[in-house]
Design an enzyme around this catalytic site. Structure first.
Site, PDB file in Angstrom:
ATOM      1  N   SER A 119      -2.429  20.658  38.048  1.00 37.54           N
ATOM      2  CA  SER A 119      -1.978  19.119  38.510  1.00 37.54           C
ATOM      3  C   SER A 119      -2.722  18.533  39.511  1.00 37.54           C
ATOM      4  O   SER A 119      -3.260  19.487  40.151  1.00 37.54           O
ATOM      5  CB  SER A 119      -0.401  19.312  38.851  1.00 37.54           C
ATOM      6  OG  SER A 119       0.029  18.390  39.275  1.00 37.54           O
ATOM      7  N   TYR A 176       6.007  23.657  44.044  1.00 35.67           N
ATOM      8  CA  TYR A 176       5.041  23.000  42.903  1.00 35.67           C
ATOM      9  C   TYR A 176       3.613  22.999  43.451  1.00 35.67           C
ATOM     10  O   TYR A 176       2.774  23.565  42.599  1.00 35.67           O
ATOM     11  CB  TYR A 176       5.656  21.962  42.611  1.00 35.67           C
ATOM     12  CG  TYR A 176       5.087  21.290  41.034  1.00 35.67           C
ATOM     13  CD1 TYR A 176       5.628  21.689  39.970  1.00 35.67           C
ATOM     14  CD2 TYR A 176       4.110  20.172  41.289  1.00 35.67           C
ATOM     15  CE1 TYR A 176       5.029  21.269  38.706  1.00 35.67           C
ATOM     16  CE2 TYR A 176       3.515  19.777  40.145  1.00 35.67           C
ATOM     17  CZ  TYR A 176       3.928  20.453  38.852  1.00 35.67           C
ATOM     18  OH  TYR A 176       3.177  19.825  37.646  1.00 35.67           O
TER      19      TYR A 176
HETATM   20  N1  LIG Z   1       4.056  15.357  33.289  1.00 39.87           N
HETATM   21  C1  LIG Z   1       3.493  15.466  34.222  1.00 39.87           C
HETATM   22  O1  LIG Z   1       3.497  14.446  34.950  1.00 39.87           O
HETATM   23  C2  LIG Z   1       2.432  16.631  34.616  1.00 39.87           C
HETATM   24  C3  LIG Z   1       1.685  16.094  35.914  1.00 39.87           C
HETATM   25  C4  LIG Z   1       0.753  17.256  36.165  1.00 39.87           C
HETATM   26  C5  LIG Z   1       0.850  18.472  35.818  1.00 39.87           C
HETATM   27  N2  LIG Z   1       1.970  18.745  34.831  1.00 39.87           N
HETATM   28  C6  LIG Z   1       1.701  20.115  34.270  1.00 39.87           C
HETATM   29  O2  LIG Z   1       1.630  20.058  32.508  1.00 39.87           O
HETATM   30  C7  LIG Z   1       2.475  21.254  31.896  1.00 39.87           C
HETATM   31  C8  LIG Z   1       3.310  20.799  30.898  1.00 39.87           C
HETATM   32  O3  LIG Z   1       4.214  20.217  31.199  1.00 39.87           O
HETATM   33  P1  LIG Z   1       5.005  18.735  30.735  1.00 39.87           P
HETATM   34  O4  LIG Z   1       4.955  17.789  31.542  1.00 39.87           O
HETATM   35  O5  LIG Z   1       4.486  18.508  29.139  1.00 39.87           O
HETATM   36  O6  LIG Z   1       6.354  19.040  30.578  1.00 39.87           O
HETATM   37  P2  LIG Z   1       7.505  19.359  29.524  1.00 39.87           P
HETATM   38  O7  LIG Z   1       8.774  19.812  30.191  1.00 39.87           O
HETATM   39  O8  LIG Z   1       7.524  18.268  28.523  1.00 39.87           O
HETATM   40  O9  LIG Z   1       6.868  20.748  28.635  1.00 39.87           O
HETATM   41  C9  LIG Z   1       6.986  21.865  29.242  1.00 39.87           C
HETATM   42  C10 LIG Z   1       7.229  23.018  28.381  1.00 39.87           C
HETATM   43  O10 LIG Z   1       7.326  24.314  28.678  1.00 39.87           O
HETATM   44  C11 LIG Z   1       8.044  24.995  28.252  1.00 39.87           C
HETATM   45  N3  LIG Z   1       8.296  26.087  29.305  1.00 39.87           N
HETATM   46  C12 LIG Z   1       9.265  25.982  30.177  1.00 39.87           C
HETATM   47  N4  LIG Z   1       9.437  27.155  30.918  1.00 39.87           N
HETATM   48  C13 LIG Z   1       8.817  28.020  30.095  1.00 39.87           C
HETATM   49  C14 LIG Z   1       8.304  29.484  30.064  1.00 39.87           C
HETATM   50  N5  LIG Z   1       8.958  30.343  31.203  1.00 39.87           N
HETATM   51  N6  LIG Z   1       7.854  30.166  29.199  1.00 39.87           N
HETATM   52  C15 LIG Z   1       7.258  29.251  28.072  1.00 39.87           C
HETATM   53  N7  LIG Z   1       7.658  27.982  28.159  1.00 39.87           N
HETATM   54  C16 LIG Z   1       8.011  27.206  29.067  1.00 39.87           C
HETATM   55  C17 LIG Z   1       9.385  23.974  28.134  1.00 39.87           C
HETATM   56  O11 LIG Z   1      10.227  24.517  27.122  1.00 39.87           O
HETATM   57  C18 LIG Z   1       8.680  22.689  27.414  1.00 39.87           C
HETATM   58  O12 LIG Z   1       8.501  22.835  26.073  1.00 39.87           O
HETATM   59  C19 LIG Z   1       3.061  21.943  33.126  1.00 39.87           C
HETATM   60  O13 LIG Z   1       2.268  22.989  33.701  1.00 39.87           O
HETATM   61  C20 LIG Z   1       3.040  20.867  34.219  1.00 39.87           C
HETATM   62  O14 LIG Z   1       3.304  21.403  35.604  1.00 39.87           O
HETATM   63  C21 LIG Z   1       2.690  17.827  34.117  1.00 39.87           C
END
Ligand SMILES: NC(=O)c1ccc[n+]([C@@H]2O[C@H](COP(=O)([O-])OP(=O)(O)OC[C@H]3O[C@@H](n4cnc5c(N)ncnc54)[C@H](O)[C@@H]3O)[C@@H](O)[C@H]2O)c1
Length: 282
Positions: free
Chosen positions: A156, A169
Site C-alpha cells: 500500500s 497497518y
Molecule cells: N482498498 C484500498 O484502498 C487499498 C489501498 C492500498 C492497499 N490495499 C491492499 O489491497 C489488498 C486487498 O484489499 P481490498 O482493498 O481488495 O479489500 P477487500 O476487503 O475488498 O478484500 C480483501 C479480501 O481478503 C480476504 N481476507 C481477509 N483476511 C483474510 C485471511 N486471513 N486469509 C485470506 N483471505 C483473507 C477477505 O475475505 C477479502 O475477500 C489488501 O492487502 C489491502 O491492504 C487496499
C-alpha cells in the site's frame, strides 16, 4: 494505456508465461477479484484463495462466465499450515506448477496508537504481514525448482506515507515493501520476478471489512468509494503489465507518486508536513 485505465493483453499460450498458472489470495473481493479476472482474460488459470470460501467461489463463477478455468480454496493466509496446503493443492488442481503467486489478502485497521489493542495488532500482522511471508515462504522454493516464476505482493502507499492513526497497518505494509525489495534482489538470478503494489485509495470492501473507530469509518468509506483516482481493475492491469516489464514497483495513482517523491527527496520536510497537517485537521 488511457488516462484512467490500462488495457489488458493476452499472453502467448505457446510460450511459458508466469501469468499462466496463478494463485491469488484474498481473491473473493476487491483488488484480488480484479487480479483473478484480469489473469483469466489474459488466458490464465487461477486458484482463488480466500478466508471466505463463498466469496472465492463467486469469483470463480465470474471466471467461468468468461470461459476461464478457476478453483476456489478456503485459506487463512495467516496460518502457515493452510498456506502450505494451498501451495500443494494449487499444483494438483491446475495440473501444473504455480507460476505466479499474488499475496493480496489484507485487512484495514485504523485508530490512534494508544487506542489499538494488542489483539488488533496481532490480527493485522497475522493477515497483512504473516500472510505475505507465508505466501513467499511456500512458493519461492517451488519457483526455484521450476526455473522461473513471479510474486506480486500487495502492500500500500501506507508502506511509506506513515499517515497518522494507521500505525499497525503502516507497519505491516512497510514490512511487505521491504520483504519485496529484498526478494527482488535475491531472486533475480533465479528468473523469479517480484512486483510490489503500493496504491492509495481503491474502491473496495476494505473499510467495510476492517476495524476502524466509529468516528471516522463512514467518512473513510465515503472517501474510498467516491474520491479514489482509480479502480481495482485498473490497478490490477497496471500491476500485471509492470510485472511483465520486470518493474519492482507499481505506484498507480498520482497522489501515491507524489507522496513517494516527497518522502524520498525531502524526508525531514515530509515529516514536518505530516505532523503539521495532522495538527491542523484535528
Ligand atoms: N482498498 C484500498 O484502498 C487499498 C489501498 C492500498 C492497499 N490495499 C491492499 O489491497 C489488498 C486487498 O484489499 P481490498 O482493498 O481488495 O479489500 P477487500 O476487503 O475488498 O478484500 C480483501 C479480501 O481478503 C480476504 N481476507 C481477509 N483476511 C483474510 C485471511 N486471513 N486469509 C485470506 N483471505 C483473507 C477477505 O475475505 C477479502 O475477500 C489488501 O492487502 C489491502 O491492504 C487496499
Amino acid at each position: 494505456m488511457s488516462l484512467f485505465g490500462h488495457n489488458s493483453k493476452k499472453y502467448n499460450p505457446k510460450k511459458p508465461s508466469h501469468l499462466a498458472h496463478a494463485v491469488v489470495t484474498g481473491a473473493g473481493s476487491g483488488i484480488g477479484r480484479s487480479f483473478a479476472l484480469e489473469l483469466a482474460k489474459r488466458g490464465g488459470t487461477v486458484v482463488c484463495a480466500d478466508i471466505n470460501l463463498s466469496a472465492a467461489e463467486e469469483t470463480v463463477a465470474l471466471l467461468n462466465e468468461i470461459g476461464a478455468k478457476g478453483y476456489a480454496i478456503q485459506c487463512d493466509v495467516g496460518d502457515a499450515e493452510q498456506v502450505k496446503s494451498l501451495s500443494e493443492q494449487a499444483e494438483i488442481l491446475m495440473q501444473h506448477p504455480t507460476t505466479l503467486v499474488i499475496n493480496n489478502a489484507g485487512v484495514g485497521l485504523g485508530g490512534k496508537f494508544d487506542e489499538l489493542t494488542l489483539d488488533d495488532w496481532k490480527w493485522c500482522m497475522h493477515v497483512n504481514l504473516w500472510g505475505v511471508i507465508h505466501g513467499c515462504h511456500y512458493f519461492v522454493p517451488k519457483f526455484k525448482q521450476l526455473g522461473y516464476g513471479a510474486i506480486i505482493n500487495v502492500a500500500s502507499a501506507a508502506s511509506y506515507t506513515a499517515a497518522p492513526e494507521m500505525t499497525a497497518y503502516n507497519v505491516t505494509k512497510a514490512g511487505v515493501l521491504s520483504l519485496s525489495e529484498t526478494l527482488s534482489a535475491e531472486l533475480r538470478k533465479f528468473k523469479i520476478k517480484v512486483n510490489v503494489l503500493c496504491p492509495t485509495l481503491v474502491p473496495t470492501n476494505i473499510i467495510k471489512n476492517g476495524r476502524l473507530p466509529g468516528r471516522y469509518s463512514n467518512l473513510a468509506n465515503h472517501a474510498l468509494m467516491n474520491y479514489a483516482f482509480t479502480t481495482s481493475d485498473s490497478v490490477a492491469i497496471e500491476t500485471l503489465d509492470r510485472l511483465d516489464k520486470g518493474d519492482l514497483y507499481t505506484i498507480p495513482q498520482i497522489d501515491a507518486k507524489l507522496f513517494w517523491l516527497m518522502k524520498r527527496t525531502s524526508p525531514n520536510l515530509y515529516a514536518k508536513f505530516l505532523g503539521t497537517s495532522y495538527k491542523f485537521f484535528k
